[in-house]
Design a protein around this motif. Structure first.
Motif, mmCIF file in Angstrom:
data_model
loop_
_atom_site.group_PDB
_atom_site.id
_atom_site.type_symbol
_atom_site.label_atom_id
_atom_site.label_comp_id
_atom_site.label_asym_id
_atom_site.label_seq_id
_atom_site.Cartn_x
_atom_site.Cartn_y
_atom_site.Cartn_z
ATOM 1 N N GLY A 132 40.617 -41.467 3.593
ATOM 2 C CA GLY A 132 39.210 -41.695 3.823
ATOM 3 C C GLY A 132 38.455 -42.227 2.741
ATOM 4 O O GLY A 132 38.946 -42.702 1.723
ATOM 5 N N CYS A 133 37.072 -42.305 3.012
ATOM 6 C CA CYS A 133 36.263 -42.948 1.676
ATOM 7 C C CYS A 133 36.309 -42.117 0.331
ATOM 8 O O CYS A 133 36.504 -40.907 0.395
ATOM 9 C CB CYS A 133 34.885 -43.023 2.095
ATOM 10 S SG CYS A 133 33.685 -43.484 0.698
ATOM 11 N N HIS A 134 36.890 -42.800 -0.655
ATOM 12 C CA HIS A 134 36.944 -42.342 -1.888
ATOM 13 C C HIS A 134 35.623 -41.725 -2.497
ATOM 14 O O HIS A 134 35.675 -40.722 -3.606
ATOM 15 C CB HIS A 134 37.729 -43.131 -3.008
ATOM 16 C CG HIS A 134 39.031 -43.737 -2.338
ATOM 17 N ND1 HIS A 134 39.904 -42.900 -2.158
ATOM 18 C CD2 HIS A 134 39.313 -45.062 -2.139
ATOM 19 C CE1 HIS A 134 41.154 -43.598 -1.658
ATOM 20 N NE2 HIS A 134 40.646 -44.786 -1.572
ATOM 21 N N THR A 135 34.574 -42.271 -2.424
ATOM 22 C CA THR A 135 33.107 -41.524 -2.909
ATOM 23 C C THR A 135 32.487 -40.843 -2.330
ATOM 24 O O THR A 135 31.681 -40.156 -2.650
ATOM 25 C CB THR A 135 32.167 -42.791 -3.301
ATOM 26 O OG1 THR A 135 31.963 -43.804 -2.151
ATOM 27 C CG2 THR A 135 32.935 -43.834 -4.560
ATOM 28 N N ASN A 136 32.913 -40.503 -0.776
ATOM 29 C CA ASN A 136 32.130 -39.551 -0.086
ATOM 30 C C ASN A 136 33.317 -38.855 0.781
ATOM 31 O O ASN A 136 33.691 -39.276 1.917
ATOM 32 C CB ASN A 136 31.391 -40.283 0.851
ATOM 33 C CG ASN A 136 30.304 -41.208 0.260
ATOM 34 O OD1 ASN A 136 29.317 -40.830 -0.191
ATOM 35 N ND2 ASN A 136 30.671 -42.449 0.163
ATOM 36 N N PRO A 137 33.681 -37.784 0.321
ATOM 37 C CA PRO A 137 34.768 -36.964 0.712
ATOM 38 C C PRO A 137 34.542 -36.700 2.054
ATOM 39 O O PRO A 137 35.605 -36.360 2.745
ATOM 40 C CB PRO A 137 34.905 -35.612 -0.284
ATOM 41 C CG PRO A 137 34.102 -35.972 -1.434
ATOM 42 C CD PRO A 137 33.179 -36.988 -1.090
ATOM 43 N N ASP A 140 35.049 -40.876 6.506
ATOM 44 C CA ASP A 140 36.178 -41.717 6.823
ATOM 45 C C ASP A 140 35.903 -42.950 6.196
ATOM 46 O O ASP A 140 36.890 -43.755 5.392
ATOM 47 C CB ASP A 140 36.409 -41.935 8.351
ATOM 48 C CG ASP A 140 36.959 -40.585 8.947
ATOM 49 O OD1 ASP A 140 37.674 -39.806 8.487
ATOM 50 O OD2 ASP A 140 36.287 -40.381 10.189
ATOM 51 N N VAL A 141 34.722 -43.327 6.290
ATOM 52 C CA VAL A 141 34.319 -44.695 5.648
ATOM 53 C C VAL A 141 33.080 -44.773 5.137
ATOM 54 O O VAL A 141 32.236 -43.840 5.675
ATOM 55 C CB VAL A 141 34.473 -46.073 6.658
ATOM 56 C CG1 VAL A 141 36.049 -46.326 6.955
ATOM 57 C CG2 VAL A 141 33.895 -45.689 7.796
ATOM 58 N N CYS A 142 32.424 -45.590 4.260
ATOM 59 C CA CYS A 142 31.118 -45.721 3.842
ATOM 60 C C CYS A 142 30.506 -47.108 4.163
ATOM 61 O O CYS A 142 31.532 -47.993 4.507
ATOM 62 C CB CYS A 142 30.813 -45.142 2.526
ATOM 63 S SG CYS A 142 31.157 -46.405 1.280
ATOM 64 N N THR A 143 29.290 -47.445 3.984
ATOM 65 C CA THR A 143 28.843 -48.764 4.329
ATOM 66 C C THR A 143 28.905 -49.519 3.047
ATOM 67 O O THR A 143 28.196 -50.804 3.402
ATOM 68 C CB THR A 143 27.687 -48.639 5.053
ATOM 69 O OG1 THR A 143 26.740 -47.973 4.258
ATOM 70 C CG2 THR A 143 27.621 -48.117 6.529
ATOM 71 N N LYS A 146 30.902 -52.091 -2.188
ATOM 72 C CA LYS A 146 31.661 -51.863 -3.514
ATOM 73 C C LYS A 146 32.858 -50.809 -3.224
ATOM 74 O O LYS A 146 33.691 -50.691 -4.152
ATOM 75 C CB LYS A 146 30.708 -51.605 -4.541
ATOM 76 C CG LYS A 146 29.789 -52.752 -4.834
ATOM 77 C CD LYS A 146 29.201 -52.486 -6.105
ATOM 78 C CE LYS A 146 28.216 -53.704 -6.359
ATOM 79 N NZ LYS A 146 26.919 -53.484 -5.922
ATOM 80 N N CYS A 147 32.664 -50.140 -2.198
ATOM 81 C CA CYS A 147 33.602 -49.147 -1.810
ATOM 82 C C CYS A 147 34.672 -49.249 -0.924
ATOM 83 O O CYS A 147 35.740 -49.621 -0.995
ATOM 84 C CB CYS A 147 33.103 -47.790 -1.636
ATOM 85 S SG CYS A 147 33.997 -46.208 -1.432
ATOM 86 N N CYS A 148 33.971 -49.296 0.420
ATOM 87 C CA CYS A 148 34.694 -49.692 1.614
ATOM 88 C C CYS A 148 34.530 -50.924 2.086
ATOM 89 O O CYS A 148 34.290 -51.883 1.289
ATOM 90 C CB CYS A 148 34.458 -48.593 2.671
ATOM 91 S SG CYS A 148 35.003 -46.857 2.100
ATOM 92 N N GLN A 149 34.359 -51.097 3.327
ATOM 93 C CA GLN A 149 33.847 -52.655 3.741
ATOM 94 C C GLN A 149 32.280 -52.791 4.124
ATOM 95 O O GLN A 149 31.557 -51.636 4.153
ATOM 96 C CB GLN A 149 34.494 -53.089 5.132
ATOM 97 C CG GLN A 149 35.988 -52.926 5.058
ATOM 98 C CD GLN A 149 36.569 -53.050 6.258
ATOM 99 O OE1 GLN A 149 36.763 -54.215 6.883
ATOM 100 N NE2 GLN A 149 36.956 -52.238 7.034
HETATM 101 ZN ZN LIG Z 1 33.581 -45.820 0.837
#
Ligand SMILES: [Zn+2]
Length: 376
Positions: A132-137, A140-143, A146-149
């Motif tokens: 999942g998302c590396h910055t928000n444990p 699954d994803v973030c918006t 710079k991190c996810c899509q």
């Molecule tokens: Zn993310």
């Protein structure tokens, strides 16, 4: 007292006649009340030409995603909305509509939008499967792009697209719906389906940009990019020296030695810079891109009287699908499957759902040959 028995056939006939009369009466009333002829079906081209005063264009309605998908069977993912600072449950396909809206121009060819939908869905699920998302444990994803899509909510789409909102939304939603559940796999496993805006003519081997050499992320020619997003970035000598000295003081670059101190040390076959010499130190092409704020690592340098010019081609890391190239291929007759299988070497299309990953048939020859071979 015994009631007289009615003839059932006669009774049905009378009822039917009464019903027809009622319907006719209703239609007549409606026509009189609205004082117009029954409406013709809406035109497929809703845009009135310039100067067509008095032509009222009905606003297109929004595609009802909920009417299309079987929401009980599709995947729900946890999306961290970084703008609103909250975690929301969202259907995967609904999320993909928001991603494609934010990641690719809605006016791109429809087959390119479909290719983007499959790439984004695959990238999302690959991320979900890999922690999942590396910055928000919790997500699954973030918006956050710079991190996810990147992701656009309905509100954001309305703000960005204005009067084109409904038409653009429908176009993107249609591309997502037509590819719902489709993903890219290699060797039966989900691909890390990286993509970028424009390669500058050739995509890159994954290990030249990221840590791993992945068999489906090989550099390929990307001949139909238009334009190649070429850009010149220039710095005066003083600004250049200041910039380098601040970040890389060990380079020993100063106003006296700068002209002889900067040179491309190594480049990949694609033309992307592998290493750049800065005086006594050497930095990677990626570090150079960050330092000088370049669109890509595909650049050459030129000295002028005033200072230096970086001539860049392409936009983004250059690995996987080139969005601009996908648009070009679509314009040349390729469908989304041909586009995807071209940019992701050796990958296959599969469907993702309750039964796990199921392979899909290879694309059948359409306007072009199945195996896309670029010209030149
Ligand atoms: Zn993310």
């Amino acid at each position: 007292m015994k009631r007289k028995k009615q003839n059932p056939i006669k009774l049905i006939g009378m009822c039917a006649a009464l019903l027809v009369l009622l319907v006719l009466l209703f239609l007549l009333m409606r026509m009189v009340l609205t004082n117009r002829q029954p409406q013709k079906p809406e035109s497929c081209s809703p845009d009135a030409g310039p100067g067509e005063i008095g032509t009222v264009t009905p606003a297109p309605t929004i595609v009802d995603l909920y009417a299309y998908f079987d929401w009980t069977e599709t995947t729900t993912i946890k999306v961290y909305d970084h703008r609103a600072d909250k975690l929301v449950d969202m259907d995967l396909e609904e999320y993909i509509v928001g991603v494609v809206s934010a990641e690719m121009p809605a006016y791109y060819s429809f087959e390119a939008l479909k290719a983007q939908a499959v790439a984004s869905r695959t990238y999302t699920l690959y991320g979900v499967v890999h922690g999942g998302c590396h910055t928000n444990p919790d997500a699954d994803v973030c918006t956050n792009s710079k991190c996810c899509q990147a992701f656009s909510s309905q509100e954001r789409m309305q703000k960005t697209w204005g009067k084109d909102y409904a038409a653009n939304y429908n176009r993107v939603a249609q591309a997502v719906m037509e590819t719902a559940g489709e993903v890219l796999v290699y060797d039966g496993k989900l691909c890390d389906a990286l993509y970028h805006a424009c390669s500058g003519g050739q995509t890159e081997d994954s290990e030249h940009v990221y840590a791993n050499a992945l068999p489906y992320l090989r550099g390929v020619l990307s001949p139909y990019e238009d334009p190649m997003r070429e850009e010149n970035v220039d710095f005066g000598t003083d600004a250049l020296v200041e910039l380098i000295a601040a970040k890389y003081p060990e380079s020993g670059i100063d106003a006296e030695n700068v002209r002889n101190g900067i040179a491309i040390a190594k480049a990949y076959d694609s033309g992307r810079v592998e290493t750049l010499r800065l005086g006594k130190t050497t930095i990677t092409g990626k570090q150079a891109r960050n330092l000088f704020g370049l669109r890509s690592t595909m650049f050459t340098i030129e000295w002028t009287q005033k200072g230096i010019v970086f001539h860049t081609k392409g936009y983004g890391h250059g690995v996987g699908l080139s969005q601009n190239g996908a648009n070009g291929m679509a314009k040349h007759g390729s469908d989304y499957r041909e586009i995807l299988l071209y940019y992701y070497t050796g990958a296959e299309l599969a469907s993702y759902g309750a039964d796990g990953i199921q392979p899909l048939a290879a694309p059948t020859p359409g306007n072009t040959d199945t195996a896309f071979v670029p010209e030149g």
